[in-house]
Design a protein around this motif. Sequence first.
Motif, PDB file in Angstrom:
ATOM      1  N   ALA A 183       0.826  -1.204   0.000  1.00  0.00           N
ATOM      2  CA  ALA A 183       0.000   0.000   0.000  1.00  0.00           C
ATOM      3  C   ALA A 183       0.859   1.251   0.000  1.00  0.00           C
ATOM      4  O   ALA A 183       1.823   1.354   0.770  1.00  0.00           O
ATOM      5  CB  ALA A 183      -0.922   0.007   1.213  1.00  0.00           C
ATOM      6  N   GLY A 184       0.488   2.190  -0.856  1.00  0.00           N
ATOM      7  CA  GLY A 184       1.091   3.513  -0.853  1.00  0.00           C
ATOM      8  C   GLY A 184       0.056   4.508  -0.379  1.00  0.00           C
ATOM      9  O   GLY A 184      -1.079   4.507  -0.869  1.00  0.00           O
ATOM     10  N   SER A 185       0.412   5.348   0.597  1.00  0.00           N
ATOM     11  CA  SER A 185      -0.548   6.301   1.149  1.00  0.00           C
ATOM     12  C   SER A 185       0.044   7.695   1.185  1.00  0.00           C
ATOM     13  O   SER A 185       1.263   7.867   1.326  1.00  0.00           O
ATOM     14  CB  SER A 185      -0.969   5.887   2.562  1.00  0.00           C
ATOM     15  N   ALA A 186      -0.817   8.689   1.050  1.00  0.00           N
ATOM     16  CA  ALA A 186      -0.382  10.083   1.072  1.00  0.00           C
ATOM     17  C   ALA A 186      -1.330  10.887   1.943  1.00  0.00           C
ATOM     18  O   ALA A 186      -2.548  10.711   1.881  1.00  0.00           O
ATOM     19  CB  ALA A 186      -0.356  10.662  -0.342  1.00  0.00           C
ATOM     20  N   ARG A 187      -0.757  11.759   2.747  1.00  0.00           N
ATOM     21  CA  ARG A 187      -1.539  12.662   3.574  1.00  0.00           C
ATOM     22  C   ARG A 187      -1.726  13.986   2.831  1.00  0.00           C
ATOM     23  O   ARG A 187      -0.757  14.680   2.554  1.00  0.00           O
ATOM     24  CB  ARG A 187      -0.823  12.928   4.899  1.00  0.00           C
ATOM     25  N   GLY A 188      -2.969  14.302   2.520  1.00  0.00           N
ATOM     26  CA  GLY A 188      -3.269  15.550   1.820  1.00  0.00           C
ATOM     27  C   GLY A 188      -3.300  15.366   0.316  1.00  0.00           C
ATOM     28  O   GLY A 188      -2.562  14.560  -0.254  1.00  0.00           O
ATOM     29  N   ARG A 189      -4.181  16.127  -0.330  1.00  0.00           N
ATOM     30  CA  ARG A 189      -4.342  15.991  -1.782  1.00  0.00           C
ATOM     31  C   ARG A 189      -3.088  16.388  -2.550  1.00  0.00           C
ATOM     32  O   ARG A 189      -2.760  15.808  -3.578  1.00  0.00           O
ATOM     33  CB  ARG A 189      -5.541  16.826  -2.249  1.00  0.00           C
ATOM     34  N   ALA A 190      -2.358  17.382  -2.032  1.00  0.00           N
ATOM     35  CA  ALA A 190      -1.141  17.812  -2.734  1.00  0.00           C
ATOM     36  C   ALA A 190      -0.110  16.697  -2.771  1.00  0.00           C
ATOM     37  O   ALA A 190       0.536  16.456  -3.804  1.00  0.00           O
ATOM     38  CB  ALA A 190      -0.559  19.055  -2.062  1.00  0.00           C
ATOM     39  N   ALA A 191       0.050  15.988  -1.647  1.00  0.00           N
ATOM     40  CA  ALA A 191       0.994  14.868  -1.608  1.00  0.00           C
ATOM     41  C   ALA A 191       0.530  13.752  -2.532  1.00  0.00           C
ATOM     42  O   ALA A 191       1.335  13.117  -3.225  1.00  0.00           O
ATOM     43  CB  ALA A 191       1.144  14.355  -0.182  1.00  0.00           C
ATOM     44  N   TRP A 192      -0.756  13.491  -2.543  1.00  0.00           N
ATOM     45  CA  TRP A 192      -1.310  12.451  -3.405  1.00  0.00           C
ATOM     46  C   TRP A 192      -1.062  12.770  -4.867  1.00  0.00           C
ATOM     47  O   TRP A 192      -0.601  11.922  -5.640  1.00  0.00           O
ATOM     48  CB  TRP A 192      -2.790  12.291  -3.107  1.00  0.00           C
ATOM     49  N   GLU A 193      -1.340  13.991  -5.269  1.00  0.00           N
ATOM     50  CA  GLU A 193      -1.168  14.373  -6.674  1.00  0.00           C
ATOM     51  C   GLU A 193       0.299  14.356  -7.075  1.00  0.00           C
ATOM     52  O   GLU A 193       0.634  14.025  -8.216  1.00  0.00           O
ATOM     53  CB  GLU A 193      -1.790  15.745  -6.921  1.00  0.00           C
ATOM     54  N   ALA A 194       1.188  14.677  -6.136  1.00  0.00           N
ATOM     55  CA  ALA A 194       2.619  14.710  -6.451  1.00  0.00           C
ATOM     56  C   ALA A 194       3.216  13.316  -6.533  1.00  0.00           C
ATOM     57  O   ALA A 194       4.138  13.077  -7.318  1.00  0.00           O
ATOM     58  CB  ALA A 194       3.366  15.537  -5.406  1.00  0.00           C
ATOM     59  N   ARG A 195       2.683  12.360  -5.733  1.00  0.00           N
ATOM     60  CA  ARG A 195       3.355  11.062  -5.606  1.00  0.00           C
ATOM     61  C   ARG A 195       2.520   9.878  -6.076  1.00  0.00           C
ATOM     62  O   ARG A 195       3.003   8.742  -6.047  1.00  0.00           O
ATOM     63  CB  ARG A 195       3.760  10.850  -4.145  1.00  0.00           C
ATOM     64  N   ARG A 196       1.291  10.103  -6.497  1.00  0.00           N
ATOM     65  CA  ARG A 196       0.419   8.963  -6.795  1.00  0.00           C
ATOM     66  C   ARG A 196       0.936   8.114  -7.950  1.00  0.00           C
ATOM     67  O   ARG A 196       0.821   6.880  -7.900  1.00  0.00           O
ATOM     68  CB  ARG A 196      -1.008   9.437  -7.092  1.00  0.00           C
ATOM     69  N   GLU A 197       1.491   8.721  -8.994  1.00  0.00           N
ATOM     70  CA  GLU A 197       1.957   7.913 -10.131  1.00  0.00           C
ATOM     71  C   GLU A 197       3.099   7.001  -9.716  1.00  0.00           C
ATOM     72  O   GLU A 197       3.151   5.832 -10.104  1.00  0.00           O
ATOM     73  CB  GLU A 197       2.361   8.806 -11.303  1.00  0.00           C
ATOM     74  N   GLY A 198       4.021   7.532  -8.925  1.00  0.00           N
ATOM     75  CA  GLY A 198       5.126   6.700  -8.448  1.00  0.00           C
ATOM     76  C   GLY A 198       4.644   5.575  -7.548  1.00  0.00           C
ATOM     77  O   GLY A 198       5.120   4.441  -7.641  1.00  0.00           O
ATOM     78  N   MET A 199       3.666   5.886  -6.688  1.00  0.00           N
ATOM     79  CA  MET A 199       3.146   4.853  -5.798  1.00  0.00           C
ATOM     80  C   MET A 199       2.314   3.835  -6.570  1.00  0.00           C
ATOM     81  O   MET A 199       2.340   2.646  -6.257  1.00  0.00           O
ATOM     82  CB  MET A 199       2.330   5.495  -4.668  1.00  0.00           C
ATOM     83  N   ARG A 200       1.578   4.281  -7.577  1.00  0.00           N
ATOM     84  CA  ARG A 200       0.832   3.337  -8.412  1.00  0.00           C
ATOM     85  C   ARG A 200       1.774   2.364  -9.108  1.00  0.00           C
ATOM     86  O   ARG A 200       1.520   1.156  -9.166  1.00  0.00           O
ATOM     87  CB  ARG A 200       0.017   4.102  -9.455  1.00  0.00           C
ATOM     88  N   GLU A 201       2.870   2.880  -9.640  1.00  0.00           N
ATOM     89  CA  GLU A 201       3.841   2.017 -10.314  1.00  0.00           C
ATOM     90  C   GLU A 201       4.456   1.034  -9.322  1.00  0.00           C
ATOM     91  O   GLU A 201       4.673  -0.141  -9.652  1.00  0.00           O
ATOM     92  CB  GLU A 201       4.928   2.876 -10.959  1.00  0.00           C
ATOM     93  N   ALA A 202       4.731   1.488  -8.110  1.00  0.00           N
ATOM     94  CA  ALA A 202       5.309   0.609  -7.094  1.00  0.00           C
ATOM     95  C   ALA A 202       4.352  -0.516  -6.744  1.00  0.00           C
ATOM     96  O   ALA A 202       4.741  -1.685  -6.652  1.00  0.00           O
ATOM     97  CB  ALA A 202       5.661   1.420  -5.844  1.00  0.00           C
TER      98      ALA A 202
END
Length: 213
Positions: A183-202
Amino acid sequence: SSSSSSSSPSSSSSERFEAADFSLTVPAGFGLAEVAKAGYTPTTAEERGARGRGIAAPDSPVKVRFTAPAAEGGGVAGGVGSSELSVIVRDAAGIKPTFLMVSDISQWGDAAAVGAVLLPRGVTVTRASTESVDLPARDTGSIAGVVASPPQTSYLYEFEDQRGDLFVTLAAVARAGKIYVVAGSARGRAAWEARREGMREAVRSFRVTPTLR
């Protein structure tokens, strides 16, 4: 329990993390924060202190955890909150008792049925899908030689909490009676938008190690 044999990833590129029974690609910017050590039982004060500095308890379901700290300023991750990437392993029978050893997550039903068991209650699921992943052949070490491995079924999910503050992308797979959740998780929408592609690939890169069971 699993052990690891990888250095922490650099901040400029992704890196493959290899454990005894699984592997995944760690996104750029994520550093190793915690890893399970097979057979590790702290006995001295110094060893118990070491657990607090990144050694997980041997019975902990968290087998490895990577973190990307909150960032300030400009850049891709500028001014965003923290993120985590974790692998959790639990005995399947402890989650959903069955007489049969679960060797593939599809034995528990489709993605919706498994999501009802594994995902936290009250979250808003924004994605649910299924992937079939080919695994490398296995060397039996016997006269049978190298044999093909059955494909790995992965159920992929994304969800957010009720407040819209925590965003998670994860994959669930099963092997040899165990359930693996990355699981990849991000706190806050800004963190999610910045890191979601990398976490999805992981999450999509996660592979269990084929066994003879």
